[in-house]
Design a protein around this motif. Sequence first.
Motif, mmCIF file in Angstrom:
data_model
loop_
_atom_site.group_PDB
_atom_site.id
_atom_site.type_symbol
_atom_site.label_atom_id
_atom_site.label_comp_id
_atom_site.label_asym_id
_atom_site.label_seq_id
_atom_site.Cartn_x
_atom_site.Cartn_y
_atom_site.Cartn_z
ATOM 1 N N HIS A 68 0.839 -1.202 0.000
ATOM 2 C CA HIS A 68 0.000 0.000 0.000
ATOM 3 C C HIS A 68 0.873 1.250 0.000
ATOM 4 C CE1 HIS A 68 -4.216 -1.369 0.840
ATOM 5 N NE2 HIS A 68 -3.542 -2.500 0.921
ATOM 6 N N ARG A 69 1.906 1.252 0.849
ATOM 7 C CA ARG A 69 2.797 2.408 0.935
ATOM 8 C C ARG A 69 3.525 2.613 -0.390
ATOM 9 N NH1 ARG A 69 7.650 4.268 1.890
ATOM 10 N NH2 ARG A 69 7.961 6.004 3.274
ATOM 11 N N PHE A 70 3.989 1.538 -1.019
ATOM 12 C CA PHE A 70 4.662 1.640 -2.307
ATOM 13 C C PHE A 70 3.727 2.230 -3.358
ATOM 14 C CE2 PHE A 70 5.444 -0.211 -6.508
ATOM 15 C CZ PHE A 70 6.698 0.315 -6.764
ATOM 16 N N LEU A 71 2.479 1.773 -3.377
ATOM 17 C CA LEU A 71 1.510 2.297 -4.342
ATOM 18 C C LEU A 71 1.204 3.767 -4.088
ATOM 19 C CD1 LEU A 71 -0.914 -0.756 -4.574
ATOM 20 C CD2 LEU A 71 0.790 -0.012 -6.268
ATOM 21 N N ARG A 72 1.088 4.155 -2.802
ATOM 22 C CA ARG A 72 0.842 5.569 -2.483
ATOM 23 C C ARG A 72 2.042 6.429 -2.867
ATOM 24 N NH1 ARG A 72 -1.658 3.329 2.338
ATOM 25 N NH2 ARG A 72 0.254 3.791 3.453
ATOM 26 N N LEU A 73 3.262 5.904 -2.675
ATOM 27 C CA LEU A 73 4.468 6.638 -3.058
ATOM 28 C C LEU A 73 4.520 6.826 -4.570
ATOM 29 C CD1 LEU A 73 7.140 7.962 -2.303
ATOM 30 C CD2 LEU A 73 8.202 5.705 -2.386
ATOM 31 N N THR A 74 4.185 5.805 -5.311
ATOM 32 C CA THR A 74 4.147 5.903 -6.770
ATOM 33 C C THR A 74 3.085 6.911 -7.213
ATOM 34 O OG1 THR A 74 4.880 3.605 -6.938
ATOM 35 C CG2 THR A 74 3.856 4.576 -8.893
ATOM 36 N N ALA A 75 1.909 6.856 -6.585
ATOM 37 C CA ALA A 75 0.848 7.811 -6.904
ATOM 38 C C ALA A 75 1.292 9.231 -6.580
ATOM 39 C CB ALA A 75 -0.431 7.457 -6.138
ATOM 40 N N TRP A 76 2.004 9.412 -5.449
ATOM 41 C CA TRP A 76 2.464 10.743 -5.073
ATOM 42 C C TRP A 76 3.418 11.314 -6.130
ATOM 43 C CZ3 TRP A 76 1.147 14.723 -2.322
ATOM 44 C CH2 TRP A 76 2.047 15.764 -2.191
ATOM 45 N N LYS A 77 4.291 10.477 -6.660
ATOM 46 C CA LYS A 77 5.231 10.946 -7.683
ATOM 47 C C LYS A 77 4.482 11.447 -8.915
ATOM 48 C CE LYS A 77 9.093 8.155 -6.131
ATOM 49 N NZ LYS A 77 10.028 7.076 -6.416
ATOM 50 N N ILE A 78 3.398 10.791 -9.263
ATOM 51 C CA ILE A 78 2.583 11.236 -10.397
ATOM 52 C C ILE A 78 1.858 12.532 -10.048
ATOM 53 C CG2 ILE A 78 0.570 10.652 -11.815
ATOM 54 C CD1 ILE A 78 1.512 7.672 -11.483
#
Length: 67
Positions: A6-16
Amino acid sequence: MPEDIHRFLRLTAWKIIHALPRMNIVINSENGTLAVNNKDWLIGKQLFVNRGFEIIEMDHAITNLRR
């Protein structure tokens, strides 16, 4: 899904989100519902990715103030 994913996905979303034009986003976090700017790479990012910012430190400060 484990929290790490979940944290990895949120980090990826944040970069976008961070790459988009400047805007405010609303985040439901342990600190409450907050609006942050998508260009805030420090607190905004922490709130978005970790769903909270310095919760333990705030709890200690409130406890000390109550004393």
